[in-house]
Design a protein around this motif. Structure first.
Motif, PDB file in Angstrom:
ATOM      1  N   PRO A  24      76.283 -57.176  -7.498  1.00  0.00           N
ATOM      2  CA  PRO A  24      77.421 -56.708  -8.290  1.00  0.00           C
ATOM      3  C   PRO A  24      77.056 -56.767  -9.768  1.00  0.00           C
ATOM      4  O   PRO A  24      76.620 -57.808 -10.243  1.00  0.00           O
ATOM      5  N   MET A  25      77.213 -55.653 -10.478  1.00  0.00           N
ATOM      6  CA  MET A  25      76.930 -55.647 -11.921  1.00  0.00           C
ATOM      7  C   MET A  25      77.971 -54.771 -12.617  1.00  0.00           C
ATOM      8  O   MET A  25      78.069 -53.570 -12.335  1.00  0.00           O
ATOM      9  N   SER A  26      78.702 -55.385 -13.544  1.00  0.00           N
ATOM     10  CA  SER A  26      79.727 -54.647 -14.287  1.00  0.00           C
ATOM     11  C   SER A  26      79.094 -53.486 -15.027  1.00  0.00           C
ATOM     12  O   SER A  26      78.055 -53.660 -15.677  1.00  0.00           O
ATOM     13  N   GLN A  78      83.974 -56.955  -5.074  1.00  0.00           N
ATOM     14  CA  GLN A  78      83.978 -58.261  -5.732  1.00  0.00           C
ATOM     15  C   GLN A  78      85.214 -58.441  -6.612  1.00  0.00           C
ATOM     16  O   GLN A  78      85.528 -57.587  -7.440  1.00  0.00           O
ATOM     17  N   LYS A 147      79.981 -65.633  -4.686  1.00  0.00           N
ATOM     18  CA  LYS A 147      78.736 -65.557  -5.458  1.00  0.00           C
ATOM     19  C   LYS A 147      78.745 -66.637  -6.531  1.00  0.00           C
ATOM     20  O   LYS A 147      79.657 -66.719  -7.346  1.00  0.00           O
ATOM     21  N   TYR A 185      71.042 -65.852 -19.192  1.00  0.00           N
ATOM     22  CA  TYR A 185      69.906 -65.198 -18.512  1.00  0.00           C
ATOM     23  C   TYR A 185      68.573 -65.764 -18.990  1.00  0.00           C
ATOM     24  O   TYR A 185      67.521 -65.169 -18.765  1.00  0.00           O
ATOM     25  N   ASN A 209      69.146 -64.969  -5.271  1.00  0.00           N
ATOM     26  CA  ASN A 209      69.229 -63.983  -6.361  1.00  0.00           C
ATOM     27  C   ASN A 209      68.632 -64.525  -7.658  1.00  0.00           C
ATOM     28  O   ASN A 209      68.804 -65.684  -7.992  1.00  0.00           O
ATOM     29  N   ASP A 211      65.762 -62.586 -10.810  1.00  0.00           N
ATOM     30  CA  ASP A 211      64.420 -62.237 -11.259  1.00  0.00           C
ATOM     31  C   ASP A 211      63.530 -61.564 -10.218  1.00  0.00           C
ATOM     32  O   ASP A 211      62.308 -61.636 -10.324  1.00  0.00           O
ATOM     33  N   GLY A 233      69.396 -57.280  -8.661  1.00  0.00           N
ATOM     34  CA  GLY A 233      70.241 -56.674  -9.682  1.00  0.00           C
ATOM     35  C   GLY A 233      69.458 -55.798 -10.628  1.00  0.00           C
ATOM     36  O   GLY A 233      69.139 -54.636 -10.329  1.00  0.00           O
ATOM     37  N   ARG A 234      69.097 -56.365 -11.789  1.00  0.00           N
ATOM     38  CA  ARG A 234      68.558 -55.567 -12.887  1.00  0.00           C
ATOM     39  C   ARG A 234      67.364 -54.695 -12.510  1.00  0.00           C
ATOM     40  O   ARG A 234      67.262 -53.555 -12.962  1.00  0.00           O
TER      41      ARG A 234
HETATM   42  C1  LIG Z   1      74.844 -55.877 -16.792  1.00  0.00           C
HETATM   43  C2  LIG Z   1      75.118 -56.933 -15.766  1.00  0.00           C
HETATM   44  C3  LIG Z   1      76.375 -57.042 -15.217  1.00  0.00           C
HETATM   45  C4  LIG Z   1      76.650 -58.038 -14.264  1.00  0.00           C
HETATM   46  N1  LIG Z   1      77.884 -58.086 -13.700  1.00  0.00           N
HETATM   47  C5  LIG Z   1      78.131 -58.968 -12.709  1.00  0.00           C
HETATM   48  C6  LIG Z   1      79.360 -58.976 -12.020  1.00  0.00           C
HETATM   49  O1  LIG Z   1      80.245 -58.158 -12.296  1.00  0.00           O
HETATM   50  N2  LIG Z   1      79.556 -59.902 -11.039  1.00  0.00           N
HETATM   51  C7  LIG Z   1      78.583 -60.807 -10.700  1.00  0.00           C
HETATM   52  O2  LIG Z   1      78.808 -61.619  -9.797  1.00  0.00           O
HETATM   53  N3  LIG Z   1      77.406 -60.822 -11.318  1.00  0.00           N
HETATM   54  C8  LIG Z   1      77.148 -59.913 -12.291  1.00  0.00           C
HETATM   55  N4  LIG Z   1      75.916 -59.884 -12.867  1.00  0.00           N
HETATM   56  C9  LIG Z   1      74.865 -60.794 -12.388  1.00  0.00           C
HETATM   57  C10 LIG Z   1      73.999 -60.114 -11.316  1.00  0.00           C
HETATM   58  O3  LIG Z   1      74.768 -59.845 -10.152  1.00  0.00           O
HETATM   59  C11 LIG Z   1      72.823 -61.027 -10.927  1.00  0.00           C
HETATM   60  O4  LIG Z   1      73.331 -62.237 -10.433  1.00  0.00           O
HETATM   61  C12 LIG Z   1      71.896 -61.324 -12.100  1.00  0.00           C
HETATM   62  O5  LIG Z   1      71.624 -60.153 -12.854  1.00  0.00           O
HETATM   63  C13 LIG Z   1      70.566 -61.938 -11.618  1.00  0.00           C
HETATM   64  O6  LIG Z   1      69.911 -61.073 -10.734  1.00  0.00           O
HETATM   65  P1  LIG Z   1      68.676 -60.127 -11.217  1.00  0.00           P
HETATM   66  O7  LIG Z   1      67.681 -61.009 -11.881  1.00  0.00           O
HETATM   67  O8  LIG Z   1      68.174 -59.493  -9.952  1.00  0.00           O
HETATM   68  O9  LIG Z   1      69.256 -59.131 -12.180  1.00  0.00           O
HETATM   69  C14 LIG Z   1      75.625 -58.922 -13.847  1.00  0.00           C
HETATM   70  C15 LIG Z   1      74.369 -58.808 -14.411  1.00  0.00           C
HETATM   71  C16 LIG Z   1      74.087 -57.840 -15.356  1.00  0.00           C
HETATM   72  C17 LIG Z   1      72.700 -57.728 -15.913  1.00  0.00           C
END
Ligand SMILES: Cc1cc2nc3c(=O)[nH]c(=O)nc-3n(C[C@H](O)[C@H](O)[C@H](O)COP(=O)(O)O)c2cc1C
Length: 332
Positions: A24-26, A78, A147, A185, A209, A211, A233-234
């Motif tokens: 989930p990413m806003s 979510q 989460k 982060y 989850n 990196d 995510g990213r």
């Molecule tokens: C731009 C952005 C928006 C995010 N929005 C949410 C969100 O709405 N809900 C949530 O649980 N985590 C959110 N996250 C966290 C990601 O779900 C994830 O836990 C975090 O980026 C680490 O994973 P990654 O290293 O694969 O990116 C967001 C992360 C980013 C970068």
């Protein structure tokens, strides 16, 4: 498990199509991005986070985020919020709309959430959580997950305790980002912390989850944590191939980086979905810019291309530049 294989992720005894989830990413995990992640092999996709209260109050910005499509299969919606009344009512509302999976955000470190006593702020008061979890469980007959981050800061590790609470309240899955709230982060995701959560709830599948950038990261994350699956995510933004390549490597294949033409075709499909599913022109333009940039990442000449293309205020001209750039006959 052999070093590059994937486990079968089961939720309520039912196998998902893969053990890879799109996070989930806003502003990012909207319908177009989820559809492409699904097509590439994500077994589970999460929506952008939605305020339980805003949903109960039927605010258009919240309701819009529920937009789905049969092609994306089951969507985990979510919610964030810290009040039992709104969480329960929102769960009821989602169930009535046919939502089959609800995920609760206990990890978001953004100030707006913390001030509202939601997201990672709730990790500071674990004793409050069982009642809130029970409110969600009471009204959501479908799958229910939470989460987490590891805790508020390095000296307060609570994710194992909260995961046990979720298990006791009848939740079906836990995802854990291996950072604390105060870390935001910074640093690296702590795999040993994730492993502690996995060990705390042997009865529940845990998604690890943080990196993950390559298929090798997926395999080593699984080996280091014992998790049932991985959430990405990213690194998957503008790179749905991360899912496909991980699945291919798990089958013993050696996938190639996508050629420019493949990237262009995917960008064009992504843009079609953006146009079909996002009504607000300003929001559309934000998305177009994000993906024109993201799909070009790593290609020769892409820095210069982005400098030019993202300066364009007219979306049509920006897309025309993108078309020319991705059509150049250089090797990817
Ligand atoms: C731009 C952005 C928006 C995010 N929005 C949410 C969100 O709405 N809900 C949530 O649980 N985590 C959110 N996250 C966290 C990601 O779900 C994830 O836990 C975090 O980026 C680490 O994973 P990654 O290293 O694969 O990116 C967001 C992360 C980013 C970068």
């Amino acid at each position: 498990m052999p070093p590059s294989s994937l486990p079968t992720l089961r939720v309520r005894g039912e196998p998902l199509s893969s053990a890879l989830a799109f996070a989930p990413m806003s502003g990012i995990s909207n319908l177009p991005a989820r559809l492409l992640a699904r097509e590439a092999g994500a077994g589970l996709v999460f929506s952008e986070t939605i305020s339980a209260r805003a949903l109960v109050e039927a605010r258009p910005s919240a309701v819009r985020k529920l937009r789905s499509h049969p092609q994306e299969g089951r969507l985990a919606v979510q919610l964030f919020g810290g009040e039992a009344r709104f969480l329960g009512e929102a769960a009821q509302l989602l169930a009535a709309r046919g939502v089959e999976w609800l995920d609760w955000n206990l990890g978001c470190p953004v100030k707006k959430f913390l001030r509202a006593g939601a997201g990672a702020a709730l990790l500071e008061e674990p004793a409050k959580l069982p009642a809130l979890m029970a409110a969600l469980r009471r009204h959501m007959p479908g799958a229910l997950s939470v989460k987490l981050r590891l805790g508020p800061d390095a000296s307060h590790f609570v994710a194992d305790e909260v995961a046990r609470m979720a298990a006791a309240e009848g939740f079906d899955l836990v995802s854990v980002h291996g950072r604390t709230r105060s870390q935001q982060y910074r640093g690296r995701a702590d795999r040993s912390g994730i492993a502690r959560v996995v060990a705390a709830v042997p009865e529940l599948p845990v998604l690890a989850n943080g990196d993950i950038a390559t298929p090798e990261d997926v395999f080593s994350m699984l080996a280091d944590t014992g998790a049932a699956g991985v959430m990405i995510g990213r690194a998957a933004v503008g790179n749905p191939w991360l899912f496909a390549h991980t699945l291919a490597q798990a089958r013993g294949e050696r996938p190639q980086a996508p050629a420019r033409q493949v990237r262009l075709a995917t960008l064009e499909r992504h843009i079609d979905w953006i146009r079909q599913s996002i009504d607000d022109p300003e929001a559309q333009t934000i998305q177009l810019r994000r993906y024109v940039a993201a799909y070009s990442k790593g290609l020769p000449g892409s820095n210069r291309f982005r400098e030019h293309a993202l300066r364009e205020t007219d979306p049509a001209r920006m897309l025309s530049l993108a078309h020319t750039f991705f059509s150049e006959p250089k090797a990817a």
